[in-house]
Design a protein around this motif. Structure first.
Motif, short mmCIF file in Angstrom:
data_model
loop_
_atom_site.label_atom_id
_atom_site.label_comp_id
_atom_site.label_asym_id
_atom_site.label_seq_id
_atom_site.Cartn_x
_atom_site.Cartn_y
_atom_site.Cartn_z
N ILE A 89 1.03 -1.26 0.31
CA ILE A 89 -0.12 0.34 0.13
C ILE A 89 0.08 1.43 0.22
O ILE A 89 0.91 2.46 -0.77
CB ILE A 89 -0.66 0.29 1.31
N ALA A 90 1.87 1.01 0.48
CA ALA A 90 2.43 2.04 0.94
C ALA A 90 2.94 2.81 -0.61
O ALA A 90 3.05 4.02 -1.20
CB ALA A 90 3.59 2.06 1.34
N LEU A 91 3.73 1.44 -1.28
CA LEU A 91 4.05 1.53 -2.26
C LEU A 91 2.96 2.46 -3.45
O LEU A 91 3.55 3.16 -4.02
CB LEU A 91 5.10 0.42 -3.40
N LEU A 92 1.51 1.83 -3.25
CA LEU A 92 1.14 2.19 -4.51
C LEU A 92 0.29 3.64 -3.77
O LEU A 92 -0.51 4.27 -5.31
CB LEU A 92 -0.47 1.11 -4.33
N LEU A 93 0.76 3.94 -2.72
CA LEU A 93 -0.12 5.36 -2.90
C LEU A 93 0.69 6.59 -2.03
O LEU A 93 0.36 7.30 -1.76
CB LEU A 93 -0.96 5.47 -1.20
N GLU A 94 1.75 6.13 -2.97
CA GLU A 94 3.33 6.68 -2.45
C GLU A 94 2.76 8.43 -3.23
O GLU A 94 3.54 9.04 -2.59
CB GLU A 94 4.30 6.01 -3.83
N HIS A 95 1.87 8.01 -4.58
CA HIS A 95 1.26 9.32 -4.54
C HIS A 95 0.22 10.09 -4.85
O HIS A 95 -0.36 10.47 -5.61
CB HIS A 95 2.04 9.41 -6.05
N GLY A 96 -0.47 9.31 -3.50
CA GLY A 96 -1.61 9.90 -3.46
C GLY A 96 -2.69 8.65 -3.98
O GLY A 96 -2.55 8.06 -4.40
N GLY A 97 -3.92 9.15 -3.51
CA GLY A 97 -4.84 8.01 -3.33
C GLY A 97 -5.12 7.18 -1.99
O GLY A 97 -5.82 8.24 -1.23
N LEU A 98 -6.03 6.63 -2.45
CA LEU A 98 -7.32 5.62 -1.25
C LEU A 98 -6.98 3.97 -1.16
O LEU A 98 -6.89 3.60 -1.82
CB LEU A 98 -8.39 5.88 -1.09
N THR A 100 -8.68 0.06 0.75
CA THR A 100 -10.63 0.19 1.44
C THR A 100 -9.51 -1.30 1.25
O THR A 100 -9.24 -1.93 0.96
CB THR A 100 -11.69 0.33 0.36
N ASP A 101 -10.27 -1.74 2.57
CA ASP A 101 -10.19 -3.51 2.94
C ASP A 101 -11.50 -3.82 2.79
O ASP A 101 -13.12 -3.32 2.63
CB ASP A 101 -8.79 -3.08 4.19
N ASP A 102 -12.01 -5.02 3.45
CA ASP A 102 -13.39 -5.81 3.97
C ASP A 102 -13.65 -5.75 5.10
O ASP A 102 -14.41 -5.81 5.38
CB ASP A 102 -12.54 -7.34 3.70
N TYR A 103 -12.89 -4.75 5.74
CA TYR A 103 -13.36 -4.34 7.31
C TYR A 103 -14.16 -3.50 7.49
O TYR A 103 -14.60 -3.13 8.85
CB TYR A 103 -11.96 -4.96 8.19
N THR A 104 -13.94 -2.51 6.83
CA THR A 104 -14.35 -0.87 7.24
C THR A 104 -15.09 -0.54 5.54
O THR A 104 -14.19 -0.62 4.69
CB THR A 104 -14.07 -0.24 8.09
N PRO A 105 -16.36 0.52 5.80
CA PRO A 105 -16.28 1.42 4.44
C PRO A 105 -15.57 3.02 4.42
O PRO A 105 -15.39 2.89 2.81
CB PRO A 105 -17.51 1.19 4.69
N HIS A 106 -14.24 2.66 5.08
CA HIS A 106 -13.91 3.72 4.68
C HIS A 106 -12.40 4.02 4.44
O HIS A 106 -12.11 2.96 4.32
CB HIS A 106 -13.45 3.91 7.26
N PRO A 107 -12.72 4.42 3.84
CA PRO A 107 -11.72 5.11 2.97
C PRO A 107 -10.09 5.44 3.38
O PRO A 107 -10.23 6.34 3.85
CB PRO A 107 -12.02 5.72 1.63
N TRP A 108 -9.34 4.55 3.36
CA TRP A 108 -8.13 5.01 4.20
C TRP A 108 -6.77 5.82 2.91
O TRP A 108 -6.60 5.20 2.53
CB TRP A 108 -7.34 3.46 4.73
N THR A 109 -6.35 7.12 4.05
CA THR A 109 -5.43 7.18 2.94
C THR A 109 -4.24 6.73 3.82
O THR A 109 -3.97 6.16 4.83
CB THR A 109 -4.97 9.07 3.54
N LEU A 110 -2.76 6.85 2.72
CA LEU A 110 -1.73 6.18 3.22
C LEU A 110 -1.17 7.27 4.38
O LEU A 110 -0.74 5.86 5.58
CB LEU A 110 -0.66 6.77 2.16
N PRO A 111 -1.39 8.00 5.40
CA PRO A 111 -0.97 8.34 6.42
C PRO A 111 -1.71 8.12 7.03
O PRO A 111 -0.80 7.73 8.85
CB PRO A 111 -1.34 10.28 6.90
N GLU A 112 -3.25 8.20 7.41
CA GLU A 112 -4.01 6.88 8.49
C GLU A 112 -3.56 5.85 8.22
O GLU A 112 -3.22 5.10 9.62
CB GLU A 112 -4.90 6.93 8.31
N ILE A 113 -3.00 4.92 7.53
CA ILE A 113 -2.57 3.72 7.78
C ILE A 113 -1.23 2.82 8.22
O ILE A 113 -0.69 2.85 8.91
CB ILE A 113 -2.35 3.05 6.31
#
Length: 140
Positions: A89-98, A100-113
């Motif tokens: 995820i750190a690799l893929l979100l290096e330049h932004g984006g969100l 999601t996982d199977d456990y919450t509907p929340h779209p996660w940002t890299l800083p949150e993760i």
């Protein structure tokens, strides 16, 4: 299988990054035989076909538009996979984006993760916490 979706920048850039980090493979890219990584879209694939409409609306509101493609990462249940999914995820979100996982509907940002933020009682890809919360709710 546990699934993570990543909505990020340009498709060509993302594919090039996956090719650099997981060379000589594609559709799917694999990592250690436990991670299966591919792209999906609405036009030719199944993106969002099994999502709740409310979850799609949350993603759209957070990202500011309706994503037409995403990276799908399927993680084998044979392994924990938390450290590896965070690295991917750190690799893929290096330049932004969100993500999601199977456990919450929340779209996660890299800083949150990366910070281990807790949303609705769970961290990103928190399958243990999810099962514990559901076990507790099931006892009531």
């Amino acid at each position: 299988m546990r699934t993570v979706f990543v909505a990020t920048g340009e498709r060509a850039e993302t594919i090039a990054s996956l090719d650099r980090h997981l060379p000589k493979q594609r559709h799917p890219w694999t990592l250690d035989g436990n991670f299966y990584i591919d792209t999906d879209d609405e036009q030719t694939g199944y993106l969002f076909s099994d999502w709740d409409p409310e979850d799609v609306a949350i993603l759209e509101a957070t990202i500011g538009h309706h994503p037409t493609w995403a990276v799908q990462i399927d993680v084998s249940g044979r392994i924990d996979g938390t450290a590896e999914i965070h690295q991917m995820i750190a690799l893929l979100l290096e330049h932004g984006g969100l993500a999601t996982d199977d456990y919450t509907p929340h779209p996660w940002t890299l800083p949150e993760i990366l910070s281990g933020a807790v949303i609705d009682g769970l961290r990103f890809f928190d399958f243990r916490g999810y099962h514990e919360l559901n076990r507790e709710h099931g006892r009531s």
